[in-house]
Design an enzyme around this catalytic site. Structure first.
Site, PDB file in Angstrom:
ATOM      1  N   VAL A  70     -27.408 -33.750  16.401  1.00 46.24           N
ATOM      2  CA  VAL A  70     -28.550 -33.795  15.492  1.00 46.24           C
ATOM      3  C   VAL A  70     -28.078 -33.431  14.092  1.00 46.24           C
ATOM      4  O   VAL A  70     -27.281 -32.497  13.923  1.00 46.24           O
ATOM      5  CB  VAL A  70     -29.622 -32.759  15.922  1.00 46.24           C
ATOM      6  CG1 VAL A  70     -30.792 -32.744  14.955  1.00 46.24           C
ATOM      7  CG2 VAL A  70     -30.088 -32.991  17.338  1.00 46.24           C
ATOM      8  N   CYS A  71     -28.588 -34.156  13.087  1.00 47.37           N
ATOM      9  CA  CYS A  71     -28.381 -33.753  11.689  1.00 47.37           C
ATOM     10  C   CYS A  71     -29.698 -33.984  10.947  1.00 47.37           C
ATOM     11  O   CYS A  71     -30.757 -34.043  11.574  1.00 47.37           O
ATOM     12  CB  CYS A  71     -27.204 -34.509  11.057  1.00 47.37           C
ATOM     13  SG  CYS A  71     -27.503 -36.260  10.763  1.00 47.37           S
ATOM     14  N   ARG A  72     -29.657 -34.132   9.645  1.00 48.92           N
ATOM     15  CA  ARG A  72     -30.883 -34.322   8.872  1.00 48.92           C
ATOM     16  C   ARG A  72     -31.515 -35.680   9.143  1.00 48.92           C
ATOM     17  O   ARG A  72     -32.697 -35.787   9.424  1.00 48.92           O
ATOM     18  CB  ARG A  72     -30.606 -34.155   7.377  1.00 48.92           C
ATOM     19  CG  ARG A  72     -31.856 -34.169   6.519  1.00 48.92           C
ATOM     20  CD  ARG A  72     -31.534 -34.043   5.049  1.00 48.92           C
ATOM     21  NE  ARG A  72     -31.020 -35.290   4.494  1.00 48.92           N
ATOM     22  CZ  ARG A  72     -31.766 -36.299   4.045  1.00 48.92           C
ATOM     23  NH1 ARG A  72     -33.079 -36.195   4.064  1.00 48.92           N
ATOM     24  NH2 ARG A  72     -31.217 -37.387   3.565  1.00 48.92           N
TER      25      ARG A  72
END
Length: 122
Positions: A70-72
Site C-alpha cells: 500500500v502507498c498513497r
C-alpha cells in the site's frame, strides 16, 4: 475486481477491505510510504516499511508468504511489488487505489514501524 499490470495483481478497495476485515496473518499488508505520510494517517495495524528500505531487507523476506503493498496512490507500491517479484517473491499484490481510495478509519502516529523483519511474521 482485480486486474493485472506488468505481472502484478492489482486489487481494489473492496478486495483489500475484505482481506483486512478477516484479520488473518496472510496476506501481510505493508505500507511502503515515508514515515511522515504514515504518521498523518494509515490503515490501523498495518506495518510501515518504507519503499527505500526494501533493498536493505530483501533477503529477509519469506518467499513463501503472501504480501499486499500500500502507498498513497498505488504507484510506489506497484514499483515495490515489481522489485519483490524481480527478487523471487512471487506472491505479491498491489492495492491499486492506495490510501487515496481508503474510505475507512485511519490511525495517526507511528503505530507499527518494522524495526526487524521478524516483526512482519508475528
Amino acid at each position: 475486481m482485480s486486474y493485472e499490470l506488468e505481472g502484478i495483481e492489482q486489487i481494489e478497495i473492496d478486495e483489500i477491505k475484505r482481506i483486512y476485515d478477516k484479520k488473518e496473518k496472510s496476506p501481510i499488508i505493508i505500507d511502503v510510504r515515508e514515515p511522515d505520510e504514515y504518521v498523518e494517517g494509515h490503515i490501523p495495524g498495518v506495518p510501515l516499511l518504507p519503499m527505500h528500505s526494501f533493498p536493505e531487507v530483501i533477503e529477509e523476506f519469506e518467499k513463501d508468504k503472501d504480501y499486499i503493498l500500500v502507498c498513497r496512490s498505488g504507484s510506489r507500491s506497484h514499483h515495490t511489488a515489481l522489485f519483490l517479484k524481480d527478487n523471487g517473491i512471487e506472491n505479491v499484490r498491489n492495492f491499486a487505489g492506495g490510501m487515496l481510495a481508503w474510505d475507512r478509519e485511519t490511525e495517526s502516529g507511528m503505530e507499527n514501524p518494522v524495526q526487524n523483519m521478524k516483526d512482519l511474521y508475528k
